[in-house]
Design an enzyme around this catalytic site. Structure first.
Site, PDB file in Angstrom:
ATOM      1  N   ASP A  13      49.683  34.592  38.758  1.00  7.04           N
ATOM      2  CA  ASP A  13      48.286  34.655  39.157  1.00  7.04           C
ATOM      3  C   ASP A  13      47.607  33.323  38.859  1.00  7.04           C
ATOM      4  O   ASP A  13      47.476  32.942  37.694  1.00  7.04           O
ATOM      5  CB  ASP A  13      47.589  35.788  38.391  1.00  7.04           C
ATOM      6  CG  ASP A  13      46.281  36.213  39.037  1.00  7.04           C
ATOM      7  OD1 ASP A  13      45.753  35.464  39.869  1.00  7.04           O
ATOM      8  OD2 ASP A  13      45.779  37.305  38.701  1.00  7.04           O
ATOM      9  N   ASP A  14      47.220  32.603  39.900  1.00 12.18           N
ATOM     10  CA  ASP A  14      46.518  31.320  39.771  1.00 12.18           C
ATOM     11  C   ASP A  14      47.384  30.204  39.187  1.00 12.18           C
ATOM     12  O   ASP A  14      46.857  29.212  38.681  1.00 12.18           O
ATOM     13  CB  ASP A  14      45.258  31.452  38.904  1.00 12.18           C
ATOM     14  CG  ASP A  14      44.165  32.283  39.554  1.00 12.18           C
ATOM     15  OD1 ASP A  14      44.381  32.796  40.663  1.00 12.18           O
ATOM     16  OD2 ASP A  14      43.089  32.427  38.935  1.00 12.18           O
ATOM     17  N   CYS A  53      43.174  36.129  45.587  1.00  7.54           N
ATOM     18  CA  CYS A  53      44.235  37.085  45.269  1.00  7.54           C
ATOM     19  C   CYS A  53      44.386  38.306  46.176  1.00  7.54           C
ATOM     20  O   CYS A  53      45.490  38.598  46.619  1.00  7.54           O
ATOM     21  CB  CYS A  53      44.116  37.530  43.812  1.00  7.54           C
ATOM     22  SG  CYS A  53      42.461  37.961  43.302  1.00  7.54           S
ATOM     23  N   ARG A  57      47.844  38.815  48.257  1.00  2.00           N
ATOM     24  CA  ARG A  57      48.815  39.853  47.902  1.00  2.00           C
ATOM     25  C   ARG A  57      49.046  40.831  49.044  1.00  2.00           C
ATOM     26  O   ARG A  57      50.184  41.250  49.310  1.00  2.00           O
ATOM     27  CB  ARG A  57      48.342  40.568  46.641  1.00  2.00           C
ATOM     28  CG  ARG A  57      48.405  39.673  45.419  1.00  2.00           C
ATOM     29  CD  ARG A  57      47.492  40.137  44.279  1.00  2.00           C
ATOM     30  NE  ARG A  57      47.421  39.088  43.276  1.00  2.00           N
ATOM     31  CZ  ARG A  57      48.246  38.984  42.239  1.00  2.00           C
ATOM     32  NH1 ARG A  57      49.209  39.882  42.060  1.00  2.00           N
ATOM     33  NH2 ARG A  57      48.132  37.991  41.384  1.00  2.00           N
ATOM     34  N   LYS A 111      49.724  43.224  38.097  1.00  2.00           N
ATOM     35  CA  LYS A 111      48.493  43.230  38.891  1.00  2.00           C
ATOM     36  C   LYS A 111      48.748  43.679  40.325  1.00  2.00           C
ATOM     37  O   LYS A 111      49.633  43.147  40.987  1.00  2.00           O
ATOM     38  CB  LYS A 111      47.868  41.834  38.871  1.00  2.00           C
ATOM     39  CG  LYS A 111      46.600  41.702  39.703  1.00  2.00           C
ATOM     40  CD  LYS A 111      46.033  40.310  39.594  1.00  2.00           C
ATOM     41  CE  LYS A 111      44.840  40.104  40.501  1.00  2.00           C
ATOM     42  NZ  LYS A 111      44.250  38.752  40.379  1.00  2.00           N
ATOM     43  N   HIS A 113      45.772  44.812  42.949  1.00  2.00           N
ATOM     44  CA  HIS A 113      44.614  44.203  43.629  1.00  2.00           C
ATOM     45  C   HIS A 113      44.641  44.350  45.137  1.00  2.00           C
ATOM     46  O   HIS A 113      44.170  43.463  45.865  1.00  2.00           O
ATOM     47  CB  HIS A 113      44.437  42.736  43.235  1.00  2.00           C
ATOM     48  CG  HIS A 113      42.988  42.368  43.096  1.00  2.00           C
ATOM     49  ND1 HIS A 113      42.560  41.154  42.612  1.00  2.00           N
ATOM     50  CD2 HIS A 113      41.854  43.059  43.398  1.00  2.00           C
ATOM     51  CE1 HIS A 113      41.244  41.110  42.599  1.00  2.00           C
ATOM     52  NE2 HIS A 113      40.786  42.263  43.076  1.00  2.00           N
ATOM     53  N   SER A 136      42.027  42.290  38.859  1.00  2.00           N
ATOM     54  CA  SER A 136      42.078  41.127  37.977  1.00  2.00           C
ATOM     55  C   SER A 136      41.670  41.474  36.542  1.00  2.00           C
ATOM     56  O   SER A 136      40.855  42.370  36.307  1.00  2.00           O
ATOM     57  CB  SER A 136      41.162  40.014  38.503  1.00  2.00           C
ATOM     58  OG  SER A 136      41.630  39.529  39.735  1.00  2.00           O
ATOM     59  N   HIS A 206      45.512  33.787  35.230  1.00  2.00           N
ATOM     60  CA  HIS A 206      44.136  34.143  35.550  1.00  2.00           C
ATOM     61  C   HIS A 206      43.332  34.259  34.253  1.00  2.00           C
ATOM     62  O   HIS A 206      43.843  34.719  33.234  1.00  2.00           O
ATOM     63  CB  HIS A 206      44.115  35.481  36.296  1.00  2.00           C
ATOM     64  CG  HIS A 206      42.834  35.762  37.013  1.00  2.00           C
ATOM     65  ND1 HIS A 206      41.676  36.117  36.351  1.00  2.00           N
ATOM     66  CD2 HIS A 206      42.522  35.749  38.341  1.00  2.00           C
ATOM     67  CE1 HIS A 206      40.718  36.319  37.242  1.00  2.00           C
ATOM     68  NE2 HIS A 206      41.198  36.089  38.453  1.00  2.00           N
ATOM     69  N   ASP A 258      50.263  33.503  43.491  1.00  2.00           N
ATOM     70  CA  ASP A 258      49.432  34.083  44.552  1.00  2.00           C
ATOM     71  C   ASP A 258      48.488  33.095  45.213  1.00  2.00           C
ATOM     72  O   ASP A 258      48.021  33.315  46.328  1.00  2.00           O
ATOM     73  CB  ASP A 258      48.655  35.302  44.040  1.00  2.00           C
ATOM     74  CG  ASP A 258      47.565  34.943  43.033  1.00  2.00           C
ATOM     75  OD1 ASP A 258      47.614  33.846  42.443  1.00  2.00           O
ATOM     76  OD2 ASP A 258      46.674  35.785  42.814  1.00  2.00           O
ATOM     77  N   ASN A 259      48.157  32.001  44.531  1.00  2.00           N
ATOM     78  CA  ASN A 259      47.320  30.933  45.106  1.00  2.00           C
ATOM     79  C   ASN A 259      47.335  29.773  44.122  1.00  2.00           C
ATOM     80  O   ASN A 259      47.958  29.847  43.054  1.00  2.00           O
ATOM     81  CB  ASN A 259      45.891  31.395  45.391  1.00  2.00           C
ATOM     82  CG  ASN A 259      45.225  32.157  44.262  1.00  2.00           C
ATOM     83  OD1 ASN A 259      44.942  33.357  44.381  1.00  2.00           O
ATOM     84  ND2 ASN A 259      44.978  31.486  43.154  1.00  2.00           N
ATOM     85  N   LYS A 277      42.117  26.590  43.920  1.00  2.00           N
ATOM     86  CA  LYS A 277      41.940  27.974  44.348  1.00  2.00           C
ATOM     87  C   LYS A 277      40.623  28.149  45.114  1.00  2.00           C
ATOM     88  O   LYS A 277      39.638  27.471  44.843  1.00  2.00           O
ATOM     89  CB  LYS A 277      41.940  28.864  43.108  1.00  2.00           C
ATOM     90  CG  LYS A 277      41.588  30.329  43.325  1.00  2.00           C
ATOM     91  CD  LYS A 277      41.524  31.070  42.012  1.00  2.00           C
ATOM     92  CE  LYS A 277      41.123  32.527  42.213  1.00  2.00           C
ATOM     93  NZ  LYS A 277      41.109  33.280  40.933  1.00  2.00           N
TER      94      LYS A 277
END
Length: 465
Positions: A13-14, A53, A57, A111, A113, A136, A206, A258-259, A277
């Site tokens: 995540d991130d 996110c 996803r 996660k 989301h 998140s 994140h 994810d990004n 991001k």
């Protein structure tokens, strides 16, 4: 390809493009991830379908651009929030459903989301079981950060879920990764001879970042570097278990994010890419991706071919069915392409993508064809900039006026994309878009109860993602 390989998909995540040693980081320690790259294939031009996110996803799981599945905008918001009545449409087909129908045991850890209402949880989309946070980790009861006051009254206690039930509220986030690893090992060990698909979706990096002291003590990059080290440790445990059970050679391991990372200066890095991001510059959507499959994917290889997370669905479908039903013709239209040839012969295979589209919400902001990337807008404002990503990966030298023929060609691609997927900025509705899932009377999974014995009454970091 023969047989049915196990599949482990690790999604961070991130995590930024420049956050790993094998992608050039000198600040974070990632020996296990670097070893994975040495034993497999590392992508240099790998993209998520969104720079945030929820749409990222949803796109990865369904093999479709976010606007196609109604995941471009969530009632005007770029991501899903607790208690919203929107999520993946039950008619969408996910990687997990395809693999489950092919005989796999399936598990989602971490996660999600993609919707927190009962109709939108992982167990409704092909996962036999789920353990993790439905959104998140900053969407719980948390100290106020200036400028976010309007959200603080809306966030309920952060729920930790098992399948469709909340089993804990406001959990200790520093302990969650270890708990996720434990649940993953339990799943792998219980699979026996049945092929399995494990989707491990980290809460790191994140914000807010709560991490075990041992990782923070050893970090040269603060809590951020500690979280990256914890990600590396978790992968080490999973790989060790595959080795211990004699499954390593029969398992595809995919590692990605994810990004892109958040703004520079907060510990993360998208170097050498531009921006971060929530933008459609390269730093927002170009992310690390490593694939290891001993005996199939050549070890220690690198490919510069364009690939996307949407490609996982058709590629894993083909791997799981030994070449049968390798496309998406028996289900909804998808945008992913089969990457099998790139995986097996990275030195010679070419990308199956003619173009890659960069969407922010439902606006088509940029398009890439080969080495060229044309920017069309940024968060509602029109721009006209062209970059040669082979020579200028940092997007620093606009060559728009020097290549009118290239601009014209990319604009033609953009028009075709708009007819299919739309462009909200221009008022264009695409003919190929599908509706998201919706429920009439949504409600949050948790509500604050002053008598509840919360593990953490309020998270004391004000960081919001």
């Amino acid at each position: 390809m023969t047989g049915q390989p196990n599949i482990v998909l690790v999604n961070c995540d991130d995590l930024g493009y420049g956050d790993l040693g094998c992608y050039g980081s000198l600040r974070n320690h990632t020996p296990t991830i670097d070893r994975l790259a040495a034993e497999g294939l590392r992508f240099t031009d790998f993209y998520m379908a969104s720079p945030v996110c929820s749409p990222s996803r949803g796109a990865m799981l369904t093999g479709s651009y976010p606007p196609r599945i109604g995941f471009g905008s969530f009632d005007g918001m770029p991501v899903l929030f607790p208690g919203q009545g929107i999520g993946l449409n039950p008619d969408e087909v996910t990687i997990a459903e395809i693999l489950r129908d092919a005989g796999y045991r399936t598990k989602c850890v971490g996660k999600w989301h993609c919707g927190d209402q009962p109709e939108f949880l992982p167990t409704r989309f092909g996962f036999d079981s789920y353990y993790g946070l439905p959104y998140s980790n900053d969407m719980g009861i948390q100290v106020t950060k200036p400028g976010w006051e309007f959200l603080d009254g809306k966030y309920p206690p952060l729920p930790l879920m098992f399948d469709d039930e909340v089993i804990e509220q406001q959990p200790d986030q520093a302990a969650l990764t270890e708990r996720y690893v434990e649940e993953s090992l339990r799943f792998i060990r219980s699979s026996g001879t049945t092929p399995f698909f494990l989707y491990f979706a980290h809460l790191y990096v994140h914000v807010p970042i709560y991490v075990q002291h041992r990782f923070e003590h050893e970090s040269d990059n603060g809590r951020y570097g500690a979280a990256v080290a914890c990600i590396d440790w978790a992968l080490a445990v999973l790989l060790h278990e595959l080795d211990r059970l004699g499954l390593a050679d029969d398992t595809i391991v995919i590692f990605t994010s994810d990004n892109g990372s958040r703004a520079q200066g907060e510990g993360g890095s998208n170097d050498p890419l531009r921006s971060h991001k929530a933008t459609t510059w390269e730093g927002g959507q170009r992310v690390p991706c490593i694939v290891r499959w001993p005996g199939h994917v050549p070890a220690g290889t690198i490919t510069n071919e364009i690939a996307t997370s949407m490609d996982f669905l058709p590629t894993l479908r083909r791997a799981a069915t030994a070449g049968r039903s390798a496309g998406g013709d028996d289900g909804p239209v998808i945008d992913g392409r089969d990457l099998t040839e790139v995986l097996l012969d990275p030195a010679n295979a070419r990308s199956p993508h003619e173009a890659f589209l960069y969407y922010w919400m439902n606006d088509l902001e940029a398009i890439r064809v080969g080495r060229w990337k044309l920017h069309l807008s940024k968060h509602g404002a029109e721009i006209n900039e062209l970059y040669d990503l082979h020579l200028d990966v940092a997007e620093a030298n606009d060559v728009h006026t020097a290549h009118p023929d290239v601009v014209a060609d990319l604009l033609a691609h953009a028009e075709r994309a708009r007819r299919d997927l739309g462009d909200a900025r221009l008022g264009v509705t695409g003919s190929g878009v599908r509706a998201p899932g919706r429920v009439v009377h949504p409600h949050p999974l948790t509500t604050f109860d002053p008598a509840h014995p919360y593990s953490i009454a309020m998270y004391d970091l004000g960081d919001r993602g």
